[in-house]
Design a protein around this motif. Structure first.
Motif, mmCIF file in Angstrom:
data_model
loop_
_atom_site.group_PDB
_atom_site.id
_atom_site.type_symbol
_atom_site.label_atom_id
_atom_site.label_comp_id
_atom_site.label_asym_id
_atom_site.label_seq_id
_atom_site.Cartn_x
_atom_site.Cartn_y
_atom_site.Cartn_z
ATOM 1 N N LEU A 1 0.832 -1.203 0.009
ATOM 2 C CA LEU A 1 0.043 -0.102 -0.024
ATOM 3 C C LEU A 1 1.006 1.375 -0.062
ATOM 4 C CD1 LEU A 1 -2.963 -0.808 2.394
ATOM 5 C CD2 LEU A 1 -3.042 -0.352 0.002
ATOM 6 N N GLY A 2 2.162 1.110 0.748
ATOM 7 C CA GLY A 2 2.670 2.341 0.616
ATOM 8 C C GLY A 2 2.230 3.518 1.144
ATOM 9 N N GLN A 3 2.163 4.618 0.691
ATOM 10 C CA GLN A 3 1.470 6.092 1.264
ATOM 11 C C GLN A 3 -0.021 6.102 0.872
ATOM 12 O OE1 GLN A 3 3.448 7.741 3.219
ATOM 13 N NE2 GLN A 3 4.852 6.109 3.235
ATOM 14 N N LEU A 4 -0.320 5.082 0.119
ATOM 15 C CA LEU A 4 -1.676 5.305 -0.442
ATOM 16 C C LEU A 4 -2.851 5.290 0.932
ATOM 17 C CD1 LEU A 4 -2.362 2.727 -3.136
ATOM 18 C CD2 LEU A 4 -2.548 5.318 -3.206
ATOM 19 N N GLN A 5 -3.852 6.211 0.628
ATOM 20 C CA GLN A 5 -4.873 6.267 1.578
ATOM 21 C C GLN A 5 -6.018 5.691 1.516
ATOM 22 O OE1 GLN A 5 -4.659 8.364 4.824
ATOM 23 N NE2 GLN A 5 -2.511 8.076 4.038
ATOM 24 N N LEU A 6 -6.042 4.348 1.928
ATOM 25 C CA LEU A 6 -7.219 3.454 1.203
ATOM 26 C C LEU A 6 -7.632 2.733 2.656
ATOM 27 C CD1 LEU A 6 -5.732 1.750 -1.694
ATOM 28 C CD2 LEU A 6 -7.380 3.553 -1.680
ATOM 29 N N SER A 7 -8.898 2.571 2.903
ATOM 30 C CA SER A 7 -9.564 1.838 3.921
ATOM 31 C C SER A 7 -9.813 0.521 3.342
ATOM 32 C CB SER A 7 -10.781 2.310 4.554
ATOM 33 O OG SER A 7 -11.745 2.222 3.469
ATOM 34 N N TYR A 8 -9.826 -0.563 4.150
ATOM 35 C CA TYR A 8 -9.909 -1.843 3.668
ATOM 36 C C TYR A 8 -10.736 -3.072 4.557
ATOM 37 C CZ TYR A 8 -6.103 -3.679 6.612
ATOM 38 O OH TYR A 8 -5.393 -3.981 7.523
ATOM 39 N N ILE B 1 -11.533 -7.459 4.884
ATOM 40 C CA ILE B 1 -11.108 -8.587 4.108
ATOM 41 C C ILE B 1 -12.320 -9.706 4.135
ATOM 42 C CG2 ILE B 1 -9.500 -10.531 4.137
ATOM 43 C CD1 ILE B 1 -7.466 -8.487 5.314
ATOM 44 N N ARG B 2 -12.617 -10.271 3.215
ATOM 45 C CA ARG B 2 -13.808 -11.284 3.466
ATOM 46 C C ARG B 2 -12.987 -12.457 2.911
ATOM 47 N NH1 ARG B 2 -19.545 -10.320 0.607
ATOM 48 N NH2 ARG B 2 -19.721 -12.475 1.043
ATOM 49 N N SER B 3 -13.277 -13.964 3.376
ATOM 50 C CA SER B 3 -12.474 -14.921 2.971
ATOM 51 C C SER B 3 -13.397 -16.197 2.655
ATOM 52 C CB SER B 3 -11.887 -15.406 4.080
ATOM 53 O OG SER B 3 -10.818 -14.253 4.467
ATOM 54 N N ASN B 4 -13.043 -16.994 1.805
ATOM 55 C CA ASN B 4 -13.614 -18.241 1.794
ATOM 56 C C ASN B 4 -12.538 -19.242 2.277
ATOM 57 O OD1 ASN B 4 -12.387 -19.009 -0.259
ATOM 58 N ND2 ASN B 4 -14.302 -19.748 -1.310
ATOM 59 N N GLU B 5 -13.009 -20.604 2.193
ATOM 60 C CA GLU B 5 -11.791 -21.751 2.434
ATOM 61 C C GLU B 5 -10.489 -21.465 1.692
ATOM 62 O OE1 GLU B 5 -13.667 -25.402 2.212
ATOM 63 O OE2 GLU B 5 -11.917 -26.489 3.216
ATOM 64 N N TYR B 6 -10.422 -20.982 0.442
ATOM 65 C CA TYR B 6 -9.250 -20.825 -0.315
ATOM 66 C C TYR B 6 -8.895 -19.410 -0.831
ATOM 67 C CZ TYR B 6 -11.410 -25.630 -0.772
ATOM 68 O OH TYR B 6 -11.836 -26.798 -0.579
ATOM 69 N N MET B 7 -9.447 -18.471 -0.508
ATOM 70 C CA MET B 7 -9.341 -17.158 -0.987
ATOM 71 C C MET B 7 -9.676 -16.146 -0.359
ATOM 72 S SD MET B 7 -10.420 -16.183 -4.761
ATOM 73 C CE MET B 7 -8.655 -16.209 -5.585
ATOM 74 N N ASN B 8 -8.806 -14.863 -0.144
ATOM 75 C CA ASN B 8 -9.106 -13.534 0.407
ATOM 76 C C ASN B 8 -9.778 -12.566 -0.609
ATOM 77 O OD1 ASN B 8 -8.418 -14.300 2.912
ATOM 78 N ND2 ASN B 8 -6.361 -13.684 2.608
ATOM 79 N N ALA B 9 -10.848 -11.988 -0.162
ATOM 80 C CA ALA B 9 -11.134 -10.636 -1.054
ATOM 81 C C ALA B 9 -10.741 -9.486 -0.177
ATOM 82 C CB ALA B 9 -12.698 -10.822 -1.313
ATOM 83 N N TYR B 10 -9.715 -8.507 -0.712
ATOM 84 C CA TYR B 10 -9.460 -7.567 0.067
ATOM 85 C C TYR B 10 -9.961 -6.310 -0.650
ATOM 86 C CZ TYR B 10 -5.180 -10.310 1.148
ATOM 87 O OH TYR B 10 -4.440 -11.307 1.728
ATOM 88 N N ILE B 11 -10.951 -5.657 -0.006
ATOM 89 C CA ILE B 11 -12.050 -4.776 -0.462
ATOM 90 C C ILE B 11 -11.719 -3.303 -0.061
ATOM 91 C CG2 ILE B 11 -14.460 -4.010 -0.878
ATOM 92 C CD1 ILE B 11 -14.943 -6.979 -0.001
ATOM 93 N N PHE B 12 -10.992 -2.532 -0.978
ATOM 94 C CA PHE B 12 -10.471 -1.331 -0.717
ATOM 95 C C PHE B 12 -11.588 -0.247 -1.059
ATOM 96 C CE2 PHE B 12 -6.641 -3.971 -1.354
ATOM 97 C CZ PHE B 12 -6.022 -3.670 -0.264
ATOM 98 N N HIS B 13 -11.493 0.948 -0.101
ATOM 99 C CA HIS B 13 -12.364 2.263 -0.524
ATOM 100 C C HIS B 13 -11.318 3.171 -0.460
ATOM 101 C CE1 HIS B 13 -15.609 -0.341 0.103
ATOM 102 N NE2 HIS B 13 -16.495 0.401 -0.845
ATOM 103 N N LYS B 14 -11.526 4.293 -0.919
ATOM 104 C CA LYS B 14 -10.677 5.751 -0.686
ATOM 105 C C LYS B 14 -11.129 5.988 0.574
ATOM 106 C CE LYS B 14 -9.142 7.045 -5.243
ATOM 107 N NZ LYS B 14 -9.244 7.944 -6.311
ATOM 108 N N LYS B 15 -10.116 6.718 1.445
ATOM 109 C CA LYS B 15 -10.666 7.139 2.834
ATOM 110 C C LYS B 15 -11.211 8.408 2.554
ATOM 111 C CE LYS B 15 -7.415 4.819 5.757
ATOM 112 N NZ LYS B 15 -5.980 4.800 6.306
#
Ligand SMILES: C[S@@+](CC[C@H](N)C(=O)[O-])C[C@H]1O[C@@H](n2cnc3c(N)ncnc32)[C@H](O)[C@@H]1O
Length: 191
Positions: A168-175, A177-191
């Motif tokens: 992410l570095g300096q990016l201003q994103l809120s997030y 995480i949703r998961s199932n057994e095999y995978m994550n979904a990283y859900i980002f919004h601008k702050k």
């Protein structure tokens, strides 16, 4: 055109293989729960087999999808045609690190199973943030170790997943995480 996920599984399940079987319902539900408008502008980074674009298109969205020119990762056109979704999915070659789109062009950007393949990950997140509208959402789907272990039964040299939070570095994103057994979904919004 709205198409049931069951029809995609029936027509294209064997074409898409194991990764689709593990995550189709999860992808579908994450998209559906975002409650995006039909008029939203969508970008799918890393066309691959077309799974992500198809999951969006069957929910009646129109999508621009792309991967670097010459990659030709897979024959995504065949499943798209078999489902009659050609008018909803348009392809344009691009690199995630230099997206050929204006600032604030998209309501939603999706990266499914591609983030770990992209060379410049911090630059990619900066580009996604630049191209997202202020109210936009970026969703990055990455397998976690159990998913990678299963994929390696079919593709022994499959690379490790990458965690977008590490880039992410300096990016201003809120997030979230949703998961199932095999995978994550990283859900980002601008702050
Ligand atoms: C495993 S496939 C992704 C699966 C795909 N999202 C799907 O829904 O079927 C990996 C994708 O990452 C793409 N890719 C690799 N490096 C990239 C980059 N720098 N920019 C954009 N796409 C890239 C490849 O061309 C390929 O389409």
């Amino acid at each position: 055109m709205r198409i049931a996920l069951a029809e995609v599984k029936r027509k294209c399940g064997s074409f898409f293989g194991k990764s689709f079987e593990l995550v189709a319902d999860f992808l579908y539900n994450v998209v559906s729960d975002l409650k995006l408008k039909k008029t939203s502008k969508f970008l799918d980074i890393g066309t691959g087999s077309g799974i992500m674009s198809i999951i969006l298109a069957i929910q009646d969205f129109k999508i621009i999808t792309g991967e670097p020119a010459g990659d030709n990762w897979a024959d995504w056109q065949t499943p798209v045609k078999s489902l009659g979704l050609e008018k909803q999915i348009s392809f344009q070659p691009f690199r995630a690190e230099a997206l050929p789109f204006n600032d604030a062009s998209f309501d939603a950007i999706f990266i499914f199973g591609s983030f770990h393949h992209i060379a410049e990950k911090t630059l990619t997140l900066q580009e996604c943030s630049r191209c997202l509208k202020a109210t936009g959402v970026l969703v990055i789907f990455e397998f976690h170790p159990k998913g990678i272990a299963l994929l390696r039964k079919e593709i022994p040299n499959h690379p490790d997943a990458a965690n977008p939070l590490d880039y992410l570095g300096q990016l201003q994103l809120s997030y979230e995480i949703r998961s199932n057994e095999y995978m994550n979904a990283y859900i980002f919004h601008k702050k």
